[in-house]
Design a protein around this motif. Structure first.
Motif, PDB file in Angstrom:
ATOM      1  N   GLN A   1     -26.992  -8.910  26.720  1.00 15.77           N
ATOM      2  CA  GLN A   1     -26.069  -7.956  26.586  1.00 15.77           C
ATOM      3  C   GLN A   1     -25.236  -8.420  24.632  1.00 15.77           C
ATOM      4  O   GLN A   1     -24.562  -7.482  23.980  1.00 15.77           O
ATOM      5  CB  GLN A   1     -25.955  -6.989  27.161  1.00 15.77           C
TER       6      GLN A   1
ATOM      7  N   GLU B   1     -20.630  -4.970  22.978  1.00 15.04           N
ATOM      8  CA  GLU B   1     -20.141  -4.407  23.601  1.00 15.04           C
ATOM      9  C   GLU B   1     -19.675  -2.436  22.766  1.00 15.04           C
ATOM     10  O   GLU B   1     -20.230  -1.250  22.974  1.00 15.04           O
ATOM     11  CB  GLU B   1     -19.400  -4.436  24.897  1.00 15.04           C
TER      12      GLU B   1
ATOM     13  N   SER C   1     -20.668  -3.424  32.923  1.00 18.78           N
ATOM     14  CA  SER C   1     -21.191  -2.410  31.954  1.00 18.78           C
ATOM     15  C   SER C   1     -20.499  -1.444  31.746  1.00 18.78           C
ATOM     16  O   SER C   1     -20.275  -0.212  31.348  1.00 18.78           O
ATOM     17  CB  SER C   1     -22.248  -1.949  32.820  1.00 18.78           C
TER      18      SER C   1
ATOM     19  N   THR D   1     -17.280  -1.326  30.329  1.00 20.26           N
ATOM     20  CA  THR D   1     -16.974  -0.055  28.914  1.00 20.26           C
ATOM     21  C   THR D   1     -17.915  -0.264  27.669  1.00 20.26           C
ATOM     22  O   THR D   1     -16.557   0.658  27.394  1.00 20.26           O
ATOM     23  CB  THR D   1     -16.470  -2.110  27.926  1.00 20.26           C
ATOM     24  N   ARG D   2     -18.718  -0.090  28.006  1.00 23.64           N
ATOM     25  CA  ARG D   2     -19.346   1.036  27.081  1.00 23.64           C
ATOM     26  C   ARG D   2     -19.665   1.901  27.554  1.00 23.64           C
ATOM     27  O   ARG D   2     -19.592   3.104  27.509  1.00 23.64           O
ATOM     28  CB  ARG D   2     -21.191   0.310  26.797  1.00 23.64           C
TER      29      ARG D   2
ATOM     30  N   LYS E   1     -22.114  -1.428  19.881  1.00 25.53           N
ATOM     31  CA  LYS E   1     -23.244  -0.385  20.517  1.00 25.53           C
ATOM     32  C   LYS E   1     -22.707   0.685  21.063  1.00 25.53           C
ATOM     33  O   LYS E   1     -23.439   1.585  21.357  1.00 25.53           O
ATOM     34  CB  LYS E   1     -24.136  -1.264  22.418  1.00 25.53           C
TER      35      LYS E   1
END
Length: 268
Positions: free
Chosen positions: A156, A202, A78, A80-81, A205
């Protein structure tokens, strides 16, 4: 073309540099030899049937794993996001280098560990512990470790990004998995196809969240700029006046709590 003539001074300088480099290399090899002798290292890469060869291969694989850990953290978790959204937030506030990059990266790493803790626990239980106990081979452990990671990424990953990477790589779904539903349908896909699709999802988003974060701060900038224009204060930068109001609004509404909660709940 004019040829360069080296003077005696240049030759002496380059000779000294060469000697210093030669001495440094000799000292490095001598020190490594003494350390290896003191530690009684047996670097034997044989067939791996004996204990020393197997242990050495494990150490080499460990160093290889540590070399690619940063890429794995960025591309398959997670991180990156989170780091992109935090960067958008700082730009929307207009605070330039506050919070600094070290704080943002540290916060993103802490949140990544918190979000990925269930996946890490599954990998440890299903792959690492059986491998250390000797009940599972290295290849079987790697296959078992891929399953929780794939499940996390598939939850995701957007379908359009996944189909795009399958089309580019010319990957076809196995016949046995076509009748499956949900993430089980895409579990047979290779990690090399799933990872870029996950990263694309990612990015989509993160940029969507960045757009939503920018809107309230953009409204404040527009209100302050139009107010200054109506008052005839055209020489005063609107961003300088709007910055305290944006910080005050962000603190009063509990901005950090809202952003962190949205990020964490987005992965649940």
């Amino acid at each position: 073309m004019k040829e360069r003539l080296y003077t005696r001074k240049d030759l002496i300088k380059y000779g000294v540099i060469f000697l210093i480099s030669l001495v440094a290399v000799a000292v490095l090899f001598f020190t490594w030899g003494r350390v290896a002798q003191a530690a009684n290292l047996n670097i034997s890469l044989g067939s791996g049937t004996d204990g020393n060869g197997s242990d050495t291969l494990d150490v080499l694989l460990l160093f290889l794993f540590l070399a690619v850990v940063p890429s794995l953290v960025v591309m398959m978790t997670s991180f990156t996001r989170i780091i992109i959204v935090l960067s958008f937030l700082r730009n929307a506030l207009g605070t330039q280098q506050s919070p600094p990059n070290q704080i943002l990266v540290g916060l993103a790493l802490v949140l990544t560990v918190f979000i990925m803790s269930p996946v890490i626990s599954k990998v440890n239980t299903k792959a690492y512990e059986p491998y250390k106990e000797g009940t599972m081979t290295r290849e079987e452990a790697l296959k078992e470790a891929e399953i929780p990671v794939k499940e996390f990424m598939l939850k995701q990953t957007e379908k359009k990004s996944l189909e795009l990477m399958m089309s580019i790589s010319k990957t076809k779904m196995p016949e046995a998995s076509k009748e499956a539903k949900g993430i089980e349908k895409y579990m047979p896909l290779s990690i090399t196809v799933l990872t870029p699709a996950f990263v694309l999802s990612e990015l989509n988003k993160a940029f969507t969240m960045g757009f939503l974060i920018f809107i309230p701060f953009l409204i404040i900038d527009m209100v302050v700029a139009s107010t200054l224009m109506s008052m005839g204060m055209v020489m005063l930068p609107p961003t300088m006046i709007a910055l305290p109001f944006k910080i005050m609004l962000f603190v009063l509404v509990g901005g950090w709590d809202l952003v962190i909660e949205t990020l964490v709940r987005g992965f649940k």
